[in-house]
Design a protein around this motif. Structure first.
Motif, PDB file in Angstrom:
ATOM      1  N   LYS A   1       0.813  -1.205   0.000  1.00  0.00           N
ATOM      2  CA  LYS A   1       0.000   0.000   0.000  1.00  0.00           C
ATOM      3  C   LYS A   1       0.852   1.264   0.000  1.00  0.00           C
ATOM      4  O   LYS A   1       0.348   2.358  -0.281  1.00  0.00           O
ATOM      5  CB  LYS A   1      -0.934   0.000   1.207  1.00  0.00           C
ATOM      6  CG  LYS A   1      -2.045  -1.040   1.108  1.00  0.00           C
ATOM      7  CD  LYS A   1      -2.950  -0.983   2.318  1.00  0.00           C
ATOM      8  CE  LYS A   1      -4.067  -2.022   2.204  1.00  0.00           C
ATOM      9  NZ  LYS A   1      -4.969  -1.997   3.380  1.00  0.00           N
ATOM     10  N   VAL A   2       2.131   1.138   0.365  1.00  0.00           N
ATOM     11  CA  VAL A   2       3.098   2.229   0.213  1.00  0.00           C
ATOM     12  C   VAL A   2       4.012   1.812  -0.928  1.00  0.00           C
ATOM     13  O   VAL A   2       5.022   1.136  -0.724  1.00  0.00           O
ATOM     14  CB  VAL A   2       3.891   2.480   1.505  1.00  0.00           C
ATOM     15  CG1 VAL A   2       4.834   3.663   1.330  1.00  0.00           C
ATOM     16  CG2 VAL A   2       2.949   2.726   2.671  1.00  0.00           C
ATOM     17  N   PRO A   3       3.700   2.171  -2.178  1.00  0.00           N
ATOM     18  CA  PRO A   3       4.411   1.604  -3.321  1.00  0.00           C
ATOM     19  C   PRO A   3       5.856   2.065  -3.436  1.00  0.00           C
ATOM     20  O   PRO A   3       6.681   1.352  -4.018  1.00  0.00           O
ATOM     21  CB  PRO A   3       3.587   2.082  -4.530  1.00  0.00           C
ATOM     22  CG  PRO A   3       2.890   3.298  -4.051  1.00  0.00           C
ATOM     23  CD  PRO A   3       2.633   3.092  -2.595  1.00  0.00           C
TER      24      PRO A   3
ATOM     25  N   GLN B   1       4.004   1.813   9.567  1.00  0.00           N
ATOM     26  CA  GLN B   1       2.850   2.257   8.806  1.00  0.00           C
ATOM     27  C   GLN B   1       2.791   1.562   7.452  1.00  0.00           C
ATOM     28  O   GLN B   1       3.814   1.313   6.818  1.00  0.00           O
ATOM     29  CB  GLN B   1       2.886   3.770   8.606  1.00  0.00           C
ATOM     30  CG  GLN B   1       2.910   4.566   9.901  1.00  0.00           C
ATOM     31  CD  GLN B   1       1.761   4.204  10.811  1.00  0.00           C
ATOM     32  OE1 GLN B   1       0.598   4.188  10.391  1.00  0.00           O
ATOM     33  NE2 GLN B   1       2.085   3.915  12.063  1.00  0.00           N
ATOM     34  N   THR B   2       1.579   1.241   7.036  1.00  0.00           N
ATOM     35  CA  THR B   2       1.357   0.600   5.735  1.00  0.00           C
ATOM     36  C   THR B   2       0.461   1.443   4.837  1.00  0.00           C
ATOM     37  O   THR B   2      -0.118   0.945   3.874  1.00  0.00           O
ATOM     38  CB  THR B   2       0.708  -0.784   5.939  1.00  0.00           C
ATOM     39  OG1 THR B   2      -0.519  -0.637   6.667  1.00  0.00           O
ATOM     40  CG2 THR B   2       1.647  -1.717   6.686  1.00  0.00           C
TER      41      THR B   2
ATOM     42  N   GLY C   1      13.443  -5.180   3.870  1.00  0.00           N
ATOM     43  CA  GLY C   1      13.742  -6.118   2.787  1.00  0.00           C
ATOM     44  C   GLY C   1      12.498  -6.836   2.291  1.00  0.00           C
ATOM     45  O   GLY C   1      12.336  -7.055   1.080  1.00  0.00           O
ATOM     46  N   LEU C   2      11.607  -7.218   3.221  1.00  0.00           N
ATOM     47  CA  LEU C   2      10.350  -7.862   2.817  1.00  0.00           C
ATOM     48  C   LEU C   2       9.471  -6.888   2.043  1.00  0.00           C
ATOM     49  O   LEU C   2       8.807  -7.286   1.077  1.00  0.00           O
ATOM     50  CB  LEU C   2       9.627  -8.376   4.056  1.00  0.00           C
ATOM     51  CG  LEU C   2       8.285  -9.080   3.806  1.00  0.00           C
ATOM     52  CD1 LEU C   2       8.489 -10.309   2.912  1.00  0.00           C
ATOM     53  CD2 LEU C   2       7.626  -9.480   5.125  1.00  0.00           C
ATOM     54  N   ARG C   3       9.454  -5.620   2.454  1.00  0.00           N
ATOM     55  CA  ARG C   3       8.691  -4.620   1.700  1.00  0.00           C
ATOM     56  C   ARG C   3       9.198  -4.520   0.261  1.00  0.00           C
ATOM     57  O   ARG C   3       8.408  -4.469  -0.682  1.00  0.00           O
ATOM     58  CB  ARG C   3       8.814  -3.254   2.383  1.00  0.00           C
ATOM     59  CG  ARG C   3       7.856  -3.027   3.532  1.00  0.00           C
ATOM     60  CD  ARG C   3       7.730  -1.552   3.827  1.00  0.00           C
ATOM     61  NE  ARG C   3       6.709  -1.310   4.834  1.00  0.00           N
ATOM     62  CZ  ARG C   3       6.959  -1.083   6.114  1.00  0.00           C
ATOM     63  NH1 ARG C   3       8.201  -1.051   6.542  1.00  0.00           N
ATOM     64  NH2 ARG C   3       5.971  -0.874   6.966  1.00  0.00           N
ATOM     65  N   LYS C   4      10.517  -4.481   0.114  1.00  0.00           N
ATOM     66  CA  LYS C   4      11.080  -4.362  -1.231  1.00  0.00           C
ATOM     67  C   LYS C   4      10.761  -5.599  -2.062  1.00  0.00           C
ATOM     68  O   LYS C   4      10.385  -5.498  -3.250  1.00  0.00           O
ATOM     69  CB  LYS C   4      12.598  -4.187  -1.114  1.00  0.00           C
ATOM     70  CG  LYS C   4      13.322  -4.000  -2.446  1.00  0.00           C
ATOM     71  CD  LYS C   4      12.893  -2.720  -3.109  1.00  0.00           C
ATOM     72  CE  LYS C   4      13.775  -2.393  -4.309  1.00  0.00           C
ATOM     73  NZ  LYS C   4      13.762  -3.454  -5.339  1.00  0.00           N
ATOM     74  N   ALA C   5      10.866  -6.780  -1.457  1.00  0.00           N
ATOM     75  CA  ALA C   5      10.566  -8.009  -2.192  1.00  0.00           C
ATOM     76  C   ALA C   5       9.088  -8.080  -2.570  1.00  0.00           C
ATOM     77  O   ALA C   5       8.743  -8.485  -3.691  1.00  0.00           O
ATOM     78  CB  ALA C   5      10.961  -9.226  -1.348  1.00  0.00           C
ATOM     79  N   CYS C   6       8.197  -7.694  -1.650  1.00  0.00           N
ATOM     80  CA  CYS C   6       6.771  -7.703  -1.967  1.00  0.00           C
ATOM     81  C   CYS C   6       6.432  -6.696  -3.060  1.00  0.00           C
ATOM     82  O   CYS C   6       5.599  -6.974  -3.936  1.00  0.00           O
ATOM     83  CB  CYS C   6       5.959  -7.403  -0.704  1.00  0.00           C
ATOM     84  SG  CYS C   6       5.928  -8.751   0.504  1.00  0.00           S
TER      85      CYS C   6
END
Length: 429
Positions: A227-229, A317-318, A402-407
């Motif tokens: 949701k935070v692209p 935050q998402t 890192g998970l945010r970047k991978a997702c």
């Protein structure tokens, strides 16, 4: 009429001399006073600031343009010193400059105004009580009691809000810890990032929702994080908050410097405050310790807590809009100390705070040698802010970032192969 007398100390002095019953000892005393006045109030043309006068065995000075009234020679010395202090400059400055209780000239000191907040009000009331000054002079204990009430109110408010946010932050951060993430996804946070990258590297066929091998729970987690692209907004917001918190750190540093650089009152005869109450001249050691403990130390504790809480709070935050809004909302915590005084303190107390300065020894030799005020200090604060941002984003919460970047990469790769109907269905969900 008056008789002319020979000069004193090599200078020609003229005036009316009234000869009476004056002993030789008093006459010599008068000459010494006049000689000292001649050395202190010498003009550039070699003349004296005024005429001398002896009356009833005492030395007087007659200044041109003023009424011919007797005035004591020592009072005239003080006036002459005040006049000549503005005329002399450089290494030959007069010895009659105004000095503080420890002998340093006021002109060699720098002054720093007290902040208009609960810390400044508390320190001012403590020093006024010690110096025997208050507003009005009748009830110094009452003024100190009011300052303590404001201080306690501020502590309750700021720590109440801080502890509440700390509990919320810990709950939000717990879901991204391996102890909570592993039972739900059968892998750690860092392993989930590696799994997503491995799936994207294969040639597996994508169905209408996601790649095979990615569980529904993991895909739902990726949709939540995506949701935070743009990931850079986290770095920007955390960096902005660190810079904002640096002002609080500098405030605590200023209080420490103030207590270290103000003169220490070692003699009860030393003045704590100037007669008009506008300058703090010296502070006893015990009061320095009290102020550093209840002001500087408390500000450092609040700085560490609020800095940590808000940095973690932002990284949890998402939603991009909430990320920006909550930075503004957290700024309210930093202004509670000023808001309490501006809202509850009376006008005279605020005016007194704004008009009171603390005199410090302006010794900046070490910092000047390292060019601190020429840009080195600013670069140190900038580098420190960058290090704090990297500490939270790449170390403490590196697995989450890192998970945010991978997702984000995984979702984007899915859009590349989804047809327009599947993409529209995804956006609607």
């Amino acid at each position: 009429g008056g008789a002319r007398r020979p000069g004193v100390g090599g200078f020609a002095l003229s005036g009316r001399v009234r000869v009476g019953r004056v002993s030789a000892q008093r006459r010599r005393l008068g000459r010494r006073v006049l000689a000292r006045l001649g050395r202190g109030a010498r003009r550039e043309d070699g003349g004296m600031a005024g005429d001398e006068k002896l009356e009833h065995g005492r030395a007087y000075v007659v200044v041109p343009g003023e009424p011919d009234e007797p005035q004591r020679g020592d009072d005239r010395c003080k006036d002459a010193a005040a006049d000549t202090s503005a005329e002399h400059s450089g290494p030959e400055a007069p010895l009659t400059q105004r000095v503080t209780s420890r002998g340093r000239s006021i002109e060699e000191k720098m002054t720093r105004a007290l902040p208009v907040d609960v810390y400044g009000l508390l320190a001012l009331r403590i020093l006024e009580l010690w110096a025997g000054r208050s507003i009005p002079n009748r009830v110094p204990w009452l003024h100190l009691a009011v300052a303590i009430v404001y201080y306690v109110l501020y502590i309750v408010l700021v720590f109440g809000v801080t502890i509440f946010l700390l509990v919320i932050v810990n709950k939000q951060a717990f879901q991204w810890e391996d102890s909570n993430f592993t039972p739900k996804h059968n892998m750690t946070v860092s392993a989930a990032s590696d799994h997503l990258r491995a799936v994207m590297a294969t040639d597996a066929v994508v169905n209408s929702t996601h790649h095979p091998g990615v569980s529904n729970d993991l895909f739902a987690t990726c949709r939540e994080l995506n949701k935070v692209p743009q990931q850079y907004i986290y770095y920007f917001m955390v960096f902005y908050w660190v810079m904002k918190m640096w002002t609080e750190l500098k405030s605590a540093r200023d209080w420490i410097v103030n207590m270290l650089c103000v003169d220490t009152q070692v003699d009860p005869s030393q003045m704590t405050m100037s007669p008009d109450g506008a300058n703090i001249l010296s502070v006893p050691t015990v009061l320095k310790v009290v102020i550093m403990l209840f002001v500087a130390f408390v500000k450092i504790v609040i700085f560490v807590l609020v800095l940590h809480i808000c940095c973690v709070f932002l990284l949890m935050q998402t939603n991009g809009f909430a990320l920006v809004i909550k930075v503004i909302a957290m700024s309210v915590v930093l202004g509670i100390d000023e808001q309490v005084v501006e809202s509850l303190a009376l006008r005279e107390a605020c005016q007194k705070l704004r008009s009171t300065n603390i005199q410090l020894r302006s010794d900046r030799t070490f910092l000047n040698k390292m060019y601190w005020y020429d840009g080195v200090g600013g670069m140190v604060f900038l580098s420190s802010a960058v290090l704090v941002v990297l500490l939270y984003t790449n170390v403490l919460f590196g697995d989450l970032m890192g998970l945010r970047k991978a997702c984000n990469d995984y979702i984007r790769s899915g859009f590349e192969v989804f047809d327009l109907r599947g993409a529209a269905a995804y956006l609607e969900n």
